[in-house]
Design a protein around this motif. Structure first.
Motif, mmCIF file in Angstrom:
data_model
loop_
_atom_site.group_PDB
_atom_site.id
_atom_site.type_symbol
_atom_site.label_atom_id
_atom_site.label_comp_id
_atom_site.label_asym_id
_atom_site.label_seq_id
_atom_site.Cartn_x
_atom_site.Cartn_y
_atom_site.Cartn_z
ATOM 1 N N ASN A 79 0.925 -1.134 0.057
ATOM 2 C CA ASN A 79 0.024 -0.181 0.039
ATOM 3 C C ASN A 79 0.834 1.239 0.006
ATOM 4 O O ASN A 79 0.626 2.245 0.607
ATOM 5 C CB ASN A 79 -0.915 0.027 1.163
ATOM 6 N N GLY A 80 1.918 1.296 -0.532
ATOM 7 C CA GLY A 80 2.856 2.410 -0.901
ATOM 8 C C GLY A 80 3.707 2.795 0.395
ATOM 9 O O GLY A 80 4.543 3.593 0.481
ATOM 10 N N TRP A 81 3.725 1.743 1.168
ATOM 11 C CA TRP A 81 4.569 1.894 2.509
ATOM 12 C C TRP A 81 5.666 0.658 2.585
ATOM 13 O O TRP A 81 5.161 -0.395 2.271
ATOM 14 C CB TRP A 81 3.667 1.930 3.839
ATOM 15 N N ALA A 82 7.027 1.022 3.135
ATOM 16 C CA ALA A 82 7.742 0.027 3.318
ATOM 17 C C ALA A 82 8.018 -0.151 4.507
ATOM 18 O O ALA A 82 8.333 0.891 5.370
ATOM 19 C CB ALA A 82 8.966 0.385 2.417
ATOM 20 N N HIS A 83 8.497 -1.331 5.043
ATOM 21 C CA HIS A 83 9.294 -1.485 6.302
ATOM 22 C C HIS A 83 10.565 -1.707 6.126
ATOM 23 O O HIS A 83 10.932 -2.614 5.499
ATOM 24 C CB HIS A 83 8.340 -2.861 6.993
ATOM 25 N N LEU A 84 11.427 -0.951 6.752
ATOM 26 C CA LEU A 84 12.902 -0.746 6.542
ATOM 27 C C LEU A 84 13.676 -1.190 7.781
ATOM 28 O O LEU A 84 13.299 -0.962 8.762
ATOM 29 C CB LEU A 84 13.211 0.357 6.082
ATOM 30 N N GLU A 85 14.745 -1.912 7.578
ATOM 31 C CA GLU A 85 15.696 -1.823 8.873
ATOM 32 C C GLU A 85 17.135 -1.189 8.561
ATOM 33 O O GLU A 85 17.698 -1.830 7.433
ATOM 34 C CB GLU A 85 15.922 -3.383 9.125
ATOM 35 N N TYR A 86 17.349 -0.506 9.376
ATOM 36 C CA TYR A 86 18.652 0.518 8.871
ATOM 37 C C TYR A 86 19.824 -0.598 9.077
ATOM 38 O O TYR A 86 20.086 -1.294 9.898
ATOM 39 C CB TYR A 86 18.917 1.485 9.786
ATOM 40 N N THR A 87 20.772 -0.362 8.010
ATOM 41 C CA THR A 87 22.113 -1.442 8.215
ATOM 42 C C THR A 87 23.408 -0.616 8.240
ATOM 43 O O THR A 87 24.292 -1.148 7.965
ATOM 44 C CB THR A 87 22.093 -2.332 6.706
ATOM 45 N N ASP A 90 24.908 2.820 12.715
ATOM 46 C CA ASP A 90 25.517 3.974 13.450
ATOM 47 C C ASP A 90 24.249 4.215 14.369
ATOM 48 O O ASP A 90 23.186 4.957 13.636
ATOM 49 C CB ASP A 90 25.699 5.102 12.885
ATOM 50 N N ALA A 91 24.159 4.033 15.724
ATOM 51 C CA ALA A 91 22.925 4.311 16.375
ATOM 52 C C ALA A 91 22.431 5.951 16.403
ATOM 53 O O ALA A 91 21.339 6.170 16.442
ATOM 54 C CB ALA A 91 23.243 3.930 17.966
ATOM 55 N N ALA A 92 23.475 6.660 16.431
ATOM 56 C CA ALA A 92 23.015 8.393 16.067
ATOM 57 C C ALA A 92 22.254 8.410 14.984
ATOM 58 O O ALA A 92 21.494 9.283 14.903
ATOM 59 C CB ALA A 92 24.447 8.811 16.412
ATOM 60 N N THR A 93 22.795 8.024 13.751
ATOM 61 C CA THR A 93 22.244 8.035 12.395
ATOM 62 C C THR A 93 20.709 7.515 12.507
ATOM 63 O O THR A 93 19.944 8.061 12.013
ATOM 64 C CB THR A 93 23.196 7.462 11.350
ATOM 65 N N ALA A 94 20.708 6.304 13.055
ATOM 66 C CA ALA A 94 19.205 5.493 12.987
ATOM 67 C C ALA A 94 18.422 6.451 13.821
ATOM 68 O O ALA A 94 17.279 6.634 13.574
ATOM 69 C CB ALA A 94 19.322 4.526 13.923
ATOM 70 N N ALA A 95 18.923 7.357 14.995
ATOM 71 C CA ALA A 95 18.031 8.011 15.858
ATOM 72 C C ALA A 95 17.570 9.253 15.172
ATOM 73 O O ALA A 95 16.400 9.663 15.172
ATOM 74 C CB ALA A 95 18.369 8.279 17.050
ATOM 75 N N ARG A 96 18.723 9.832 14.287
ATOM 76 C CA ARG A 96 18.278 10.943 13.708
ATOM 77 C C ARG A 96 17.147 10.512 12.345
ATOM 78 O O ARG A 96 16.431 11.705 12.068
ATOM 79 C CB ARG A 96 19.811 11.331 12.879
ATOM 80 N N LEU A 97 17.478 9.514 12.138
ATOM 81 C CA LEU A 97 16.228 9.367 10.898
ATOM 82 C C LEU A 97 14.870 8.774 11.448
ATOM 83 O O LEU A 97 13.983 8.717 10.641
ATOM 84 C CB LEU A 97 16.885 8.104 10.233
ATOM 85 N N ALA A 100 13.030 3.255 15.207
ATOM 86 C CA ALA A 100 12.605 2.659 16.374
ATOM 87 C C ALA A 100 13.505 1.476 16.706
ATOM 88 O O ALA A 100 14.076 0.701 15.907
ATOM 89 C CB ALA A 100 11.355 2.036 16.547
ATOM 90 N N ALA A 101 14.254 1.597 18.018
ATOM 91 C CA ALA A 101 15.235 0.576 18.265
ATOM 92 C C ALA A 101 14.485 -0.696 18.929
ATOM 93 O O ALA A 101 13.289 -0.701 19.343
ATOM 94 C CB ALA A 101 16.065 0.955 19.558
ATOM 95 N N GLY A 102 14.899 -1.917 18.122
ATOM 96 C CA GLY A 102 14.345 -3.112 18.477
ATOM 97 C C GLY A 102 15.103 -3.717 19.327
ATOM 98 O O GLY A 102 15.827 -3.440 20.204
ATOM 99 N N GLU A 103 15.468 -5.158 18.860
ATOM 100 C CA GLU A 103 16.605 -5.828 19.721
ATOM 101 C C GLU A 103 17.969 -5.335 19.482
ATOM 102 O O GLU A 103 18.116 -4.279 18.552
ATOM 103 C CB GLU A 103 16.615 -7.191 19.234
ATOM 104 N N ARG A 104 18.602 -5.532 20.295
ATOM 105 C CA ARG A 104 20.127 -4.736 19.986
ATOM 106 C C ARG A 104 20.779 -4.555 18.608
ATOM 107 O O ARG A 104 21.078 -5.647 17.991
ATOM 108 C CB ARG A 104 21.115 -5.561 20.845
ATOM 109 N N GLY A 105 20.953 -3.242 18.185
ATOM 110 C CA GLY A 105 21.699 -2.903 17.117
ATOM 111 C C GLY A 105 20.569 -2.866 15.959
ATOM 112 O O GLY A 105 20.939 -2.966 14.761
ATOM 113 N N VAL A 106 19.496 -3.151 16.150
ATOM 114 C CA VAL A 106 18.462 -3.516 15.048
ATOM 115 C C VAL A 106 17.452 -2.126 15.008
ATOM 116 O O VAL A 106 16.812 -1.947 16.229
ATOM 117 C CB VAL A 106 17.297 -4.572 15.101
#
Length: 130
Positions: A79-87, A90-97, A100-106
């Protein structure tokens, strides 16, 4: 585009599912039309099971993309939306984007498919038994 295995057997690529057993690796190969030695599963789906040693190559294909210039694994889209996992790792970049933090490092986020660039399948070669 979806994740999955691809195996080369007798010079051709097939959708595949490797299955390690105590006796060794077996690989289920799938074809979309009747083939010699393949069993009918359902219309448009035929299967043959071979030993891993008979397979020339197995790769795991996973869809990846860039979102806001950063690398992501594309888990699903509908429906036009994607579920993405940051690869990017860098935790700071993930937070800036806004991930949401899931299990450690995901870190995951939902984004509009139209905002993704560089969508492609990344092939990860698997080691085969000798």
């Amino acid at each position: 585009m979806r994740a999955g295995y691809l195996a080369r057997w007798r010079g051709e690529d097939f959708e595949a599912f490797p299955a390690p057993t105590p006796e060794g690796l077996w690989v289920r190969l799938y074809a979309d039309r009747p083939r010699d030695g393949f069993d009918f599963v359902r219309e448009g789906r035929y299967r043959r099971v071979v030993l891993g040693a008979e397979v020339e190559r197995i790769v795991y294909l996973r869809p990846v993309a860039l979102w806001r210039g950063e690398p992501f694994l594309l888990r699903s889209d509908e429906n036009g939306w994607a579920h993405l996992e940051y690869t990017g790792g860098d935790a700071a970049t993930a937070a800036r984007l806004g991930c949401a933090a899931g299990e450690r490092g995901v870190y995951s986020v939902r984004a509009r498919v139209s905002e993704l660039t560089g969508v492609r399948s990344e092939a990860i070669e698997l080691s085969l038994p000798t």
